[in-house]
Design an enzyme around this catalytic site. Structure first.
Site, PDB file in Angstrom:
ATOM      1  N   ASN A 110      -5.983   7.935   7.845  1.00  0.00           N
ATOM      2  CA  ASN A 110      -7.558   8.279   7.829  1.00  0.00           C
ATOM      3  C   ASN A 110      -7.823   8.895   6.443  1.00  0.00           C
ATOM      4  OD1 ASN A 110      -7.700   7.685  10.338  1.00  0.00           O
ATOM      5  ND2 ASN A 110      -7.817   9.663  11.273  1.00  0.00           N
ATOM      6  N   ASP A 112     -10.910  10.945   5.978  1.00  0.00           N
ATOM      7  CA  ASP A 112     -11.775  11.804   6.406  1.00  0.00           C
ATOM      8  C   ASP A 112     -11.863  13.161   6.278  1.00  0.00           C
ATOM      9  OD1 ASP A 112     -10.688  12.294   8.589  1.00  0.00           O
ATOM     10  OD2 ASP A 112     -11.643  11.062   9.943  1.00  0.00           O
ATOM     11  N   HIS A 127      -4.014   6.212   3.193  1.00  0.00           N
ATOM     12  CA  HIS A 127      -4.818   5.273   2.728  1.00  0.00           C
ATOM     13  C   HIS A 127      -5.898   6.056   1.680  1.00  0.00           C
ATOM     14  CE1 HIS A 127      -3.998   2.411   6.081  1.00  0.00           C
ATOM     15  NE2 HIS A 127      -3.165   2.216   5.147  1.00  0.00           N
ATOM     16  N   CYS A 135     -11.902   5.317 -11.143  1.00  0.00           N
ATOM     17  CA  CYS A 135     -12.418   3.875 -11.831  1.00  0.00           C
ATOM     18  C   CYS A 135     -11.906   2.713 -11.542  1.00  0.00           C
ATOM     19  CB  CYS A 135     -12.807   4.112 -13.260  1.00  0.00           C
ATOM     20  SG  CYS A 135     -11.317   3.567 -14.205  1.00  0.00           S
ATOM     21  N   CYS A 157     -17.554   5.017 -15.161  1.00  0.00           N
ATOM     22  CA  CYS A 157     -16.517   5.749 -15.762  1.00  0.00           C
ATOM     23  C   CYS A 157     -16.943   6.270 -17.059  1.00  0.00           C
ATOM     24  CB  CYS A 157     -15.146   5.252 -15.623  1.00  0.00           C
ATOM     25  SG  CYS A 157     -13.872   5.913 -16.318  1.00  0.00           S
ATOM     26  N   CYS A 160     -14.182   4.671 -19.479  1.00  0.00           N
ATOM     27  CA  CYS A 160     -13.941   3.241 -19.861  1.00  0.00           C
ATOM     28  C   CYS A 160     -15.117   2.430 -19.446  1.00  0.00           C
ATOM     29  CB  CYS A 160     -12.720   2.839 -19.141  1.00  0.00           C
ATOM     30  SG  CYS A 160     -12.644   2.608 -17.323  1.00  0.00           S
ATOM     31  N   THR A 198      -4.407   4.686  16.900  1.00  0.00           N
ATOM     32  CA  THR A 198      -4.213   3.532  15.700  1.00  0.00           C
ATOM     33  C   THR A 198      -4.171   2.208  16.505  1.00  0.00           C
ATOM     34  OG1 THR A 198      -3.564   2.675  13.923  1.00  0.00           O
ATOM     35  CG2 THR A 198      -1.913   3.920  15.145  1.00  0.00           C
ATOM     36  N   ASN A 223      -3.545   6.691  23.316  1.00  0.00           N
ATOM     37  CA  ASN A 223      -4.529   5.679  23.013  1.00  0.00           C
ATOM     38  C   ASN A 223      -5.324   5.098  24.112  1.00  0.00           C
ATOM     39  OD1 ASN A 223      -6.179   3.530  21.851  1.00  0.00           O
ATOM     40  ND2 ASN A 223      -4.649   3.409  20.237  1.00  0.00           N
TER      41      ASN A 223
HETATM   42  C1  BJW Z   1      -8.845   5.954  20.292  1.00  0.00           C
HETATM   43  C2  BJW Z   1      -9.907   6.629  20.691  1.00  0.00           C
HETATM   44  C3  BJW Z   1      -9.955   8.063  21.105  1.00  0.00           C
HETATM   45  C4  BJW Z   1     -10.508   4.839  20.011  1.00  0.00           C
HETATM   46  N1  BJW Z   1      -8.495   8.610  21.037  1.00  0.00           N
HETATM   47  N2  BJW Z   1      -7.737   6.939  19.980  1.00  0.00           N
HETATM   48  C5  BJW Z   1       2.664  -7.526   7.186  1.00  0.00           C
HETATM   49  C6  BJW Z   1       2.278  -8.392   7.989  1.00  0.00           C
HETATM   50  C7  BJW Z   1       0.674  -9.070   7.945  1.00  0.00           C
HETATM   51  C8  BJW Z   1      -0.083  -8.693   6.979  1.00  0.00           C
HETATM   52  C9  BJW Z   1       0.434  -7.593   6.038  1.00  0.00           C
HETATM   53  C10 BJW Z   1       1.823  -6.973   6.042  1.00  0.00           C
HETATM   54  N3  BJW Z   1       1.921  -6.042   5.160  1.00  0.00           N
HETATM   55  C11 BJW Z   1       0.648  -6.019   4.263  1.00  0.00           C
HETATM   56  C12 BJW Z   1      -0.135  -6.951   4.907  1.00  0.00           C
HETATM   57  C13 BJW Z   1      -1.519  -7.042   4.313  1.00  0.00           C
HETATM   58  C14 BJW Z   1      -2.296  -6.091   4.982  1.00  0.00           C
HETATM   59  C15 BJW Z   1      -2.595  -5.933   6.307  1.00  0.00           C
HETATM   60  O1  BJW Z   1      -1.859  -5.022   6.957  1.00  0.00           O
HETATM   61  N4  BJW Z   1      -3.185  -6.863   6.750  1.00  0.00           N
HETATM   62  C16 BJW Z   1      -3.502  -6.818   8.441  1.00  0.00           C
HETATM   63  C17 BJW Z   1      -4.831  -6.539   8.696  1.00  0.00           C
HETATM   64  C18 BJW Z   1      -2.847  -8.144   9.020  1.00  0.00           C
HETATM   65  N5  BJW Z   1      -2.054  -4.711   4.201  1.00  0.00           N
HETATM   66  C19 BJW Z   1      -2.537  -4.174   3.149  1.00  0.00           C
HETATM   67  O2  BJW Z   1      -3.255  -5.143   2.430  1.00  0.00           O
HETATM   68  C20 BJW Z   1      -1.868  -3.127   2.381  1.00  0.00           C
HETATM   69  N6  BJW Z   1      -1.526  -3.287   1.194  1.00  0.00           N
HETATM   70  C21 BJW Z   1      -0.204  -3.823   0.959  1.00  0.00           C
HETATM   71  O3  BJW Z   1       0.377  -4.342   1.915  1.00  0.00           O
HETATM   72  O4  BJW Z   1       0.111  -3.740  -0.314  1.00  0.00           O
HETATM   73  C22 BJW Z   1       1.215  -4.518  -0.673  1.00  0.00           C
HETATM   74  C23 BJW Z   1       1.038  -5.644  -1.680  1.00  0.00           C
HETATM   75  C24 BJW Z   1      -0.056  -5.450  -2.175  1.00  0.00           C
HETATM   76  C25 BJW Z   1      -0.328  -6.812  -3.379  1.00  0.00           C
HETATM   77  C26 BJW Z   1       0.402  -7.643  -3.158  1.00  0.00           C
HETATM   78  C27 BJW Z   1       1.619  -7.686  -2.753  1.00  0.00           C
HETATM   79  C28 BJW Z   1       1.931  -6.696  -1.839  1.00  0.00           C
HETATM   80  C29 BJW Z   1      -3.369  -2.074   2.418  1.00  0.00           C
HETATM   81  C30 BJW Z   1      -3.887  -1.734   3.677  1.00  0.00           C
HETATM   82  C31 BJW Z   1      -4.994  -0.887   3.368  1.00  0.00           C
HETATM   83  C32 BJW Z   1      -5.773  -0.556   4.553  1.00  0.00           C
HETATM   84  N7  BJW Z   1      -7.153  -0.018   4.189  1.00  0.00           N
HETATM   85  C33 BJW Z   1      -7.880   0.373   5.062  1.00  0.00           C
HETATM   86  C34 BJW Z   1      -9.315   0.963   4.618  1.00  0.00           C
HETATM   87  C35 BJW Z   1      -9.194   2.358   3.973  1.00  0.00           C
HETATM   88  C36 BJW Z   1     -10.249   2.869   3.469  1.00  0.00           C
HETATM   89  C37 BJW Z   1     -11.423   2.877   4.469  1.00  0.00           C
HETATM   90  O5  BJW Z   1     -11.381   3.398   5.600  1.00  0.00           O
HETATM   91  O6  BJW Z   1     -12.436   2.352   4.275  1.00  0.00           O
HETATM   92  O7  BJW Z   1      -7.401   1.481   6.007  1.00  0.00           O
HETATM   93  S1  BJW Z   1      -8.124  -0.639   6.504  1.00  0.00           S
HETATM   94  C38 BJW Z   1      -8.306   0.081   7.910  1.00  0.00           C
HETATM   95  O8  BJW Z   1      -7.222   0.032   8.823  1.00  0.00           O
HETATM   96  C39 BJW Z   1      -8.150   1.569   7.272  1.00  0.00           C
HETATM   97  C40 BJW Z   1      -7.259   2.134   8.382  1.00  0.00           C
HETATM   98  O9  BJW Z   1      -6.633   3.447   7.798  1.00  0.00           O
HETATM   99  C41 BJW Z   1      -6.443   0.928   8.891  1.00  0.00           C
HETATM  100  C42 BJW Z   1      -6.057   1.264  10.017  1.00  0.00           C
HETATM  101  O10 BJW Z   1      -6.832   1.347  11.191  1.00  0.00           O
HETATM  102  P1  BJW Z   1      -6.887   2.052  12.420  1.00  0.00           P
HETATM  103  O11 BJW Z   1      -6.874   3.528  11.892  1.00  0.00           O
HETATM  104  O12 BJW Z   1      -5.594   1.684  13.002  1.00  0.00           O
HETATM  105  O13 BJW Z   1      -8.169   1.824  13.210  1.00  0.00           O
HETATM  106  P2  BJW Z   1      -8.724   0.809  14.197  1.00  0.00           P
HETATM  107  O14 BJW Z   1     -10.186   0.908  14.053  1.00  0.00           O
HETATM  108  O15 BJW Z   1      -8.022  -0.314  13.623  1.00  0.00           O
HETATM  109  O16 BJW Z   1      -8.239   1.299  15.282  1.00  0.00           O
HETATM  110  C43 BJW Z   1      -8.597   2.478  16.105  1.00  0.00           C
HETATM  111  C44 BJW Z   1      -7.837   2.844  17.413  1.00  0.00           C
HETATM  112  O17 BJW Z   1      -8.504   3.915  18.001  1.00  0.00           O
HETATM  113  C45 BJW Z   1      -7.970   1.849  18.242  1.00  0.00           C
HETATM  114  O18 BJW Z   1      -6.438   1.426  18.932  1.00  0.00           O
HETATM  115  C46 BJW Z   1      -8.723   2.301  19.369  1.00  0.00           C
HETATM  116  O19 BJW Z   1      -8.387   1.627  20.915  1.00  0.00           O
HETATM  117  C47 BJW Z   1      -8.074   3.782  19.189  1.00  0.00           C
HETATM  118  N8  BJW Z   1      -9.237   4.720  19.837  1.00  0.00           N
HETATM  119  N9  BJW Z   1     -11.033   5.768  20.528  1.00  0.00           N
HETATM  120  C48 BJW Z   1      -7.540   7.672  20.609  1.00  0.00           C
HETATM  121  N10 BJW Z   1     -10.899   8.785  21.754  1.00  0.00           N
END
Ligand code: BJW
Length: 257
Positions: A110, A112, A127, A135, A157, A160, A198, A223
């Site tokens: 998160n 936040d 993240h 920038c 920025c 730059c 998550t 979850n």
């Molecule tokens: C409750 C509830 C309650 C509801 N109580 N629970 C391997 C396999 C496939 C793909 C990839 C891989 N490795 C890398 C990738 C690519 C990509 C990726 O993972 N893609 C997938 C979508 C397939 N990853 C990347 O690009 C990462 N970088 C990377 O790998 O770099 C290496 C590289 C780069 C370049 C070239 C070569 C290599 C970077 C990932 C960055 C993610 N960023 C974000 C945005 C952050 C800023 C923002 O918030 O705007 O991060 S995306 C978004 O997803 C955010 C979150 O932190 C993240 C995870 O989401 P989260 O927290 O799980 O939320 P939700 O909404 O998905 O789920 C909520 C959950 O809560 C649910 O389960 C509900 O049931 C539950 N819930 N109410 C408890 N009351």
């Protein structure tokens, strides 16, 4: 079906008796504070945009004003909310583990700041943080005071002239290396990992509980819905974290080693 008393008892026993503990959180833990989860956040006003439009460097370059305004909208929301009982329960767990002299690590996806606001002492932010800026072209840190009076959207920025962006990790970007290393180290060594709110689909973050499991940790998930990680966890506590985590802490107190 919600978690049974028996599941909570088993999880509480693991927590109470463990000699090291790691917590891994996602957007679900902040849901009961009133912050939409990442996937919910694309509803309403933003329903016409995909994650690729809003959370990638390419999306920002293409539509800088839209992406900037999406983060402004979310930042303004975060300002108005408070941590919920789930965040505070994690502070209680940290206090119990560290008072006993055992290692405790909190890893969050998160951005936040609510764990810090609740009182968690050291948070590994995989993240980034929505209240920090840098920038686009050179990663120059951009303190808010540097651009708060600017009329450009997004602002520029001072060093730059490239766009300022939130200091968060977008798809296709590397996670901050020292933080990721510390998170994997903790996961590799921990006896118990608590995974909260998550979907477990975004990597490399989702590999952290997988590594803990492979290294023999007991993995407990909280979850209301099954996630991509549920098939491998040892104990699944189905329910919202604002209710399940305080219940778990109460039960844990009876099992302190
Ligand atoms: C409750 C509830 C309650 C509801 N109580 N629970 C391997 C396999 C496939 C793909 C990839 C891989 N490795 C890398 C990738 C690519 C990509 C990726 O993972 N893609 C997938 C979508 C397939 N990853 C990347 O690009 C990462 N970088 C990377 O790998 O770099 C290496 C590289 C780069 C370049 C070239 C070569 C290599 C970077 C990932 C960055 C993610 N960023 C974000 C945005 C952050 C800023 C923002 O918030 O705007 O991060 S995306 C978004 O997803 C955010 C979150 O932190 C993240 C995870 O989401 P989260 O927290 O799980 O939320 P939700 O909404 O998905 O789920 C909520 C959950 O809560 C649910 O389960 C509900 O049931 C539950 N819930 N109410 C408890 N009351």
């Amino acid at each position: 079906m919600t978690a049974t008393g028996n599941d909570i008892e088993r999880a509480a026993k693991m927590l109470g008796q463990s000699k090291s503990m790691t917590v891994f959180t996602g957007a679900g833990i902040s849901k009961e504070s009133g912050i939409p989860t990442f996937r919910d956040a694309q509803e309403g006003l933003w329903a016409n945009y995909s994650p690729e439009d809003l959370a990638t460097p390419q999306g920002f370059r293409k539509n800088p004003r839209t992406v900037w305004e999406w983060y402004d909208f979310r930042r303004n929301k975060v300002w108005t909310v408070k941590p919920n009982p789930g965040h505070y329960a994690i502070v209680d767990i940290e206090d119990r583990v560290t008072a006993a002299g055992y290692p405790f690590t909190l890893i969050t996806q998160n951005i936040d700041n609510l764990h810090q606001e609740a009182g968690s002492s050291r948070v590994l932010e995989l993240h980034g943080n929505i209240f920090r800026y840098k920038c686009l072209d050179s990663n120059h840190p951009a303190p808010f005071d540097d651009f708060k009076d600017s009329t450009d959207v997004p602002p520029r920025c001072k060093r730059c002239n490239s766009y300022i962006r939130p200091d968060v990790v977008w798809f296709g970007e590397m996670l901050p290396e020292p933080i990721l290393t510390a998170a994997f180290e903790a996961a590799g060594e921990t006896e118990v990992m608590l995974v909260v709110g998550t979907s477990g689909i975004v990597h490399p973050a989702a590999s952290i509980p997988i590594l803990a499991h492979r290294n023999g940790a007991c993995v407990i998930e909280v979850n209301p819905e099954e996630s991509a990680l549920t098939p491998m966890v040892d104990i699944f506590l189905k329910g919202p974290s604002g209710i399940m985590l305080p219940e778990l802490v109460r039960a844990m107190m009876a099992h302190i080693a």
